[in-house]
Design an enzyme around this catalytic site. Sequence first.
Site, PDB file in Angstrom:
ATOM      1  N   SER A  59       0.829  -1.211   0.000  1.00  0.00           N
ATOM      2  CA  SER A  59       0.000   0.000   0.000  1.00  0.00           C
ATOM      3  C   SER A  59       0.861   1.259   0.000  1.00  0.00           C
ATOM      4  O   SER A  59       0.371   2.347  -0.287  1.00  0.00           O
ATOM      5  CB  SER A  59      -0.931   0.016   1.212  1.00  0.00           C
ATOM      6  OG  SER A  59      -0.182   0.006   2.410  1.00  0.00           O
ATOM      7  N   HIS A  60       2.153   1.116   0.325  1.00  0.00           N
ATOM      8  CA  HIS A  60       3.042   2.284   0.311  1.00  0.00           C
ATOM      9  C   HIS A  60       4.324   2.017  -0.462  1.00  0.00           C
ATOM     10  O   HIS A  60       5.344   2.645  -0.226  1.00  0.00           O
ATOM     11  CB  HIS A  60       3.315   2.768   1.741  1.00  0.00           C
ATOM     12  CG  HIS A  60       2.071   3.327   2.341  1.00  0.00           C
ATOM     13  ND1 HIS A  60       1.095   2.535   2.888  1.00  0.00           N
ATOM     14  CD2 HIS A  60       1.585   4.589   2.404  1.00  0.00           C
ATOM     15  CE1 HIS A  60       0.076   3.273   3.280  1.00  0.00           C
ATOM     16  NE2 HIS A  60       0.345   4.532   2.999  1.00  0.00           N
ATOM     17  N   ASP A 201      -4.752   0.667   0.872  1.00  0.00           N
ATOM     18  CA  ASP A 201      -5.294  -0.675   0.653  1.00  0.00           C
ATOM     19  C   ASP A 201      -6.666  -0.607   0.001  1.00  0.00           C
ATOM     20  O   ASP A 201      -7.001  -1.437  -0.842  1.00  0.00           O
ATOM     21  CB  ASP A 201      -5.373  -1.440   1.982  1.00  0.00           C
ATOM     22  CG  ASP A 201      -4.037  -2.092   2.330  1.00  0.00           C
ATOM     23  OD1 ASP A 201      -3.227  -2.304   1.407  1.00  0.00           O
ATOM     24  OD2 ASP A 201      -3.803  -2.376   3.515  1.00  0.00           O
ATOM     25  N   HIS A 243     -15.150   3.752  19.179  1.00  0.00           N
ATOM     26  CA  HIS A 243     -14.748   5.024  19.805  1.00  0.00           C
ATOM     27  C   HIS A 243     -13.279   4.983  20.253  1.00  0.00           C
ATOM     28  O   HIS A 243     -12.633   6.029  20.361  1.00  0.00           O
ATOM     29  CB  HIS A 243     -15.648   5.335  21.003  1.00  0.00           C
ATOM     30  CG  HIS A 243     -15.517   4.365  22.132  1.00  0.00           C
ATOM     31  ND1 HIS A 243     -16.094   3.121  22.118  1.00  0.00           N
ATOM     32  CD2 HIS A 243     -14.834   4.446  23.305  1.00  0.00           C
ATOM     33  CE1 HIS A 243     -15.799   2.487  23.236  1.00  0.00           C
ATOM     34  NE2 HIS A 243     -15.036   3.270  23.975  1.00  0.00           N
TER      35      HIS A 243
HETATM   36  P1  NDP Z   1      -2.319  -3.256   8.764  1.00  0.00           P
HETATM   37  O1  NDP Z   1      -3.711  -3.398   9.232  1.00  0.00           O
HETATM   38  O2  NDP Z   1      -1.890  -3.989   7.557  1.00  0.00           O
HETATM   39  O3  NDP Z   1      -1.378  -3.598   9.992  1.00  0.00           O
HETATM   40  C1  NDP Z   1      -0.036  -3.434   9.836  1.00  0.00           C
HETATM   41  C2  NDP Z   1       0.712  -3.748  11.113  1.00  0.00           C
HETATM   42  O4  NDP Z   1       0.140  -4.816  11.852  1.00  0.00           O
HETATM   43  C3  NDP Z   1       2.079  -4.186  10.719  1.00  0.00           C
HETATM   44  O5  NDP Z   1       2.973  -3.845  11.722  1.00  0.00           O
HETATM   45  C4  NDP Z   1       1.879  -5.691  10.580  1.00  0.00           C
HETATM   46  O6  NDP Z   1       3.095  -6.396  10.665  1.00  0.00           O
HETATM   47  C5  NDP Z   1       0.982  -5.977  11.757  1.00  0.00           C
HETATM   48  N1  NDP Z   1       0.110  -7.121  11.545  1.00  0.00           N
HETATM   49  C6  NDP Z   1      -0.836  -7.275  10.605  1.00  0.00           C
HETATM   50  N2  NDP Z   1      -1.466  -8.464  10.746  1.00  0.00           N
HETATM   51  C7  NDP Z   1      -0.894  -9.064  11.799  1.00  0.00           C
HETATM   52  C8  NDP Z   1      -1.109 -10.314  12.445  1.00  0.00           C
HETATM   53  N3  NDP Z   1      -2.035 -11.167  12.038  1.00  0.00           N
HETATM   54  N4  NDP Z   1      -0.335 -10.619  13.501  1.00  0.00           N
HETATM   55  C9  NDP Z   1       0.611  -9.766  13.932  1.00  0.00           C
HETATM   56  N5  NDP Z   1       0.855  -8.567  13.369  1.00  0.00           N
HETATM   57  C10 NDP Z   1       0.105  -8.216  12.320  1.00  0.00           C
HETATM   58  O7  NDP Z   1      -1.941  -1.716   8.574  1.00  0.00           O
HETATM   59  P2  NDP Z   1      -2.677  -0.588   7.791  1.00  0.00           P
HETATM   60  O8  NDP Z   1      -3.215  -1.146   6.524  1.00  0.00           O
HETATM   61  O9  NDP Z   1      -3.582   0.121   8.696  1.00  0.00           O
HETATM   62  O10 NDP Z   1      -1.461   0.384   7.454  1.00  0.00           O
HETATM   63  C11 NDP Z   1      -0.511  -0.017   6.489  1.00  0.00           C
HETATM   64  C12 NDP Z   1       0.552   1.025   6.359  1.00  0.00           C
HETATM   65  O11 NDP Z   1      -0.015   2.217   5.893  1.00  0.00           O
HETATM   66  C13 NDP Z   1       1.293   1.383   7.643  1.00  0.00           C
HETATM   67  O12 NDP Z   1       2.659   1.199   7.367  1.00  0.00           O
HETATM   68  C14 NDP Z   1       0.965   2.853   7.878  1.00  0.00           C
HETATM   69  O13 NDP Z   1       2.031   3.620   8.390  1.00  0.00           O
HETATM   70  C15 NDP Z   1       0.662   3.310   6.484  1.00  0.00           C
HETATM   71  N6  NDP Z   1      -0.191   4.496   6.474  1.00  0.00           N
HETATM   72  C16 NDP Z   1       0.362   5.698   6.164  1.00  0.00           C
HETATM   73  C17 NDP Z   1      -0.407   6.840   6.144  1.00  0.00           C
HETATM   74  C18 NDP Z   1       0.209   8.163   5.840  1.00  0.00           C
HETATM   75  O14 NDP Z   1      -0.494   9.142   5.731  1.00  0.00           O
HETATM   76  N7  NDP Z   1       1.500   8.285   5.721  1.00  0.00           N
HETATM   77  C19 NDP Z   1      -1.832   6.803   6.423  1.00  0.00           C
HETATM   78  C20 NDP Z   1      -2.308   5.498   6.786  1.00  0.00           C
HETATM   79  C21 NDP Z   1      -1.504   4.375   6.790  1.00  0.00           C
HETATM   80  P3  NDP Z   1       3.818  -6.869   9.261  1.00  0.00           P
HETATM   81  O15 NDP Z   1       4.197  -5.592   8.573  1.00  0.00           O
HETATM   82  O16 NDP Z   1       4.954  -7.695   9.659  1.00  0.00           O
HETATM   83  O17 NDP Z   1       2.759  -7.605   8.494  1.00  0.00           O
END
Ligand code: NDP
Length: 345
Positions: A59-60, A201, A243
């Site tokens: 996603s990034h 995503d 919330h």
């Molecule tokens: P996810 O819901 O994909 O969660 C990601 C985090 O949770 C990671 O650290 C991941 O580890 C961990 N994780 C996911 N599933 C599991 C699991 N089953 N067990 C244990 N750990 C788990 O994240 P988002 O989709 O919400 O966000 C994705 C990215 O988007 C982030 O890096 C965030 O910084 C970025 N983002 C940036 C924004 C911006 O404005 N700059 C705005 C919003 C999001 P692993 O990576 O090892 O899978």
Amino acid sequence: MSGNGAAKGAEEPRGAERITFEDLVAAIESKLTAAGAAPATARVLATNCASCERDGTLSHGVFRVAGYLDSLERGWADGTAEASVEVAGASFVRIDGRNGFAQPALAAAGPQIEQALADTGVAVVALRNTHHFSALWPELESFARDGRVAMGMIASGKLAVVPEGATCPVFSTNPFGFATPVAEADPVVFDFSTSSMSHGDLQLLRTEGEEAPVGTGVDSAGVASTDPNDILDGGGIRPFGGHKGAMLSFMIETLAAGLTGGAFTFEIDAEAPEGAHTFRTGQLYIVIDPERGGNEAYPARVQGFVDMLRGAGMERLPGDRRYANRAEAAERGIPVTDTIRALFD
Ligand code: NDP
């Protein structure tokens, strides 16, 4: 290779199934410099973006290059900005990114952050006037590899999140990340948006024509929807955890925008030009030297804690998936997608 900005010095991946990390960095870097980014800025952004692609934070990853180029080409973000770094207190580093990107601005403050850690054991790093639309983990992991505990948050700048009770989006997807060193292991690093799904995503789901999970968001009438088109076009994403996620998002905006002097999402969204992909917002990082906790065994203690969690059945901790992808990429290269091929057009 052909065309203005086509990657120079990188191996042409057309037809190839894998590309090396170094070649991917070079390809992105070349695009960014052709669009007007200073070489050092292009290097930092390209490394960040290629790291996301390599580790499977798609996603990034490379999918975001078009947004960086758009902001550079229309002059919305300044790829040549030199951040101004001010030591506002023994532990407080303020950075004005001067409308540049956040990661190079953070990198520019490296000496002041190290000084604050040496003097006080803590560095509060407040960035404003900075564009950040990537993942937080690359910088956080780097702090943890240097033995520091680090957390970071972003007022990410696109009105997209509708908490229960609100009739319109009031927050962005505002991510929060945390990283800690662990003795004899890779750092544990988590990093996620405070929304049910990240904007990136959802965009990927839309591109692939797939539905979002139930509870992801609402349409423009406020009715629950799993259609990414409804959610992205006039609707909104729900915070995670009701919330609780909403108030975490509130905290992030108060710190990453209110405290830093950066813009709140509701302010910047109105200022951003139509179709902009990056937002001039604020970010806050807190970096701690764990040895100042009076406990020199911190990484070993965390190791014991992590061992307990794994022993209790938590086989996957945040970061494990990324590290596995990284190891595979080091051995076999990064899978070449159409988006990566397009870097060479
Ligand atoms: P996810 O819901 O994909 O969660 C990601 C985090 O949770 C990671 O650290 C991941 O580890 C961990 N994780 C996911 N599933 C599991 C699991 N089953 N067990 C244990 N750990 C788990 O994240 P988002 O989709 O919400 O966000 C994705 C990215 O988007 C982030 O890096 C965030 O910084 C970025 N983002 C940036 C924004 C911006 O404005 N700059 C705005 C919003 C999001 P692993 O990576 O090892 O899978």
